[in-house]
Design a protein around this motif. Structure first.
Motif, short mmCIF file in Angstrom:
data_model
loop_
_atom_site.label_atom_id
_atom_site.label_comp_id
_atom_site.label_asym_id
_atom_site.label_seq_id
_atom_site.Cartn_x
_atom_site.Cartn_y
_atom_site.Cartn_z
N PHE A 171 -36.88 80.48 5.29
CA PHE A 171 -36.58 81.80 4.74
C PHE A 171 -35.17 82.25 5.09
CE2 PHE A 171 -41.14 82.02 4.16
CZ PHE A 171 -41.28 82.81 3.03
N ALA A 172 -34.76 82.01 6.35
CA ALA A 172 -33.43 82.45 6.78
C ALA A 172 -32.32 81.76 6.00
CB ALA A 172 -33.25 82.19 8.28
N SER A 173 -32.55 80.48 5.65
CA SER A 173 -31.55 79.73 4.87
C SER A 173 -31.69 79.98 3.38
CB SER A 173 -31.70 78.23 5.15
OG SER A 173 -32.98 77.76 4.69
N ARG A 174 -32.74 80.72 3.00
CA ARG A 174 -33.08 81.03 1.61
C ARG A 174 -33.45 79.78 0.80
NH1 ARG A 174 -32.98 85.87 0.16
NH2 ARG A 174 -33.13 85.30 -2.04
N ARG A 175 -33.74 78.69 1.50
CA ARG A 175 -34.18 77.48 0.82
C ARG A 175 -35.57 77.68 0.21
NH1 ARG A 175 -31.54 73.46 -1.09
NH2 ARG A 175 -33.42 72.22 -0.77
N TYR A 176 -36.42 78.44 0.92
CA TYR A 176 -37.77 78.65 0.39
C TYR A 176 -37.70 79.46 -0.90
CZ TYR A 176 -42.75 79.65 0.18
OH TYR A 176 -44.06 79.73 -0.23
N GLN A 177 -36.94 80.55 -0.87
CA GLN A 177 -36.88 81.43 -2.03
C GLN A 177 -36.28 80.75 -3.25
OE1 GLN A 177 -36.05 82.01 1.14
NE2 GLN A 177 -35.84 84.20 1.60
#
Length: 289
Positions: free
Chosen positions: A23-29
């Motif tokens: 989530f912090a790296s925005r890879r999930y989103q």
């Protein structure tokens, strides 16, 4: 706190840590477009492994051992920790490599197909597989036997924590190895790392949609904790690159199989004529298209 509780706590921290980095790296989103069907499969298989498959393997081996082979209980308890750890690498991780490799054969592929049907990489799909895939996994039963023979709970807890952490990292949407490849001073270190344990680069290649891009290697890179098995047995493919697309081509053509069919085949069959999840169905092969 006993060894099992400590192990579960550390594994829980590892899951939470990798999920937080996704989530912090925005890879999930940006990369995980999971459907409700995916969510049910990811969640229910994880619950079944934790609540049924692993406890059942340990319970059954302990019960059989105590009732039929009581004289052998604890006979290896005096082994040094490093010897126990080494035997676990062979009895659990090597056998899982072999089981995983065998599961890409036509006979066993339906039990492993669910793991590759996810069109994303994430900690959430790490344990995604058919229910019977885990019940038949040799390593779970061998671990149960080794625990009966006296392998210390703390040694097994340490081994399993390290193994699960590596496997979670290899499936994580946050590619922890990617920035390390860009640091020239770390090139020799990463050369050793990527040939020793599973990394996102090597394991993502195993989940690739195709092998034709020179990056994908769904017919190799079978290692779970140790990628070393792939190096030894000639199934390694190392590029330090990541495939653009993840998943199965037949799902992209025909749509997803229902989560229950993926999880409980052969009890529940697919309705697709060309599906691997039904008797007489066909397995998609890009080389024959």
């Amino acid at each position: 706190m006993d060894a099992s509780q400590f192990q579960n706590m550390l594994i829980g921290i590892a899951i939470a840590g990798f999920a937080l980095m996704e989530f912090a790296s925005r890879r999930y989103q940006t990369t995980v477009q999971a459907t409700a069907n995916d969510t049910k499969l990811d969640l229910l298989v994880f619950i079944s492994v934790v609540a049924i498959s692993q406890p059942l393997a340990i319970l059954v081996t302990q019960t059989i051992g105590q009732n039929w082979f009581a004289q052998w209980q604890g006979v290896w308890a005096d082994w040094p920790w490093w010897a126990m750890f080494g035997v676990l690498l062979l009895g659990d991780d090597l056998t899982q490599y072999l089981w995983h490799r065998a599961s890409h054969s036509p006979l066993l592929w339906p039990l492993h197909r669910a793991h590759h049907s996810a069109q994303y990489m994430s900690v959430r799909m790490t344990f995604r597989n058919n229910f019977f895939y885990y019940l038949m996994m040799p390593g779970l039963w061998i671990a149960g036997v080794l625990l009966f023979l006296g392998f210390g709970g703390w040694v097994y807890a340490l081994y399993l924590t390290i193994k699960i952490t590596i496997i979670l990292g290899a499936h994580c949407a946050w590619r922890w190895d990617e920035p390390l490849y860009k640091i020239k001073a770390l090139h020799p270190v990463m050369w050793v790392v990527e040939r020793t344990i599973s990394t996102p680069a090597t394991h993502w290649a195993h989940h690739a949609l195709t092998n034709k891009d020179g990056i994908g290697n769904y017919t190799g890179n079978f290692g779970n904790m140790l990628f070393l098995w792939d190096v030894i047995f000639g199934t390694a493919h190392i590029t330090r690159k990541y495939p653009e697309h993840i998943g199965l081509m037949d799902d992209r053509i025909h749509g997803q199989e229902h989560w229950a069919q993926q999880m409980f085949y052969p009890v529940i069959h697919s309705k697709r004529a060309d599906s691997a999840l039904r008797f007489g169905g066909t397995i998609y092969d890009e080389n024959k298209q």
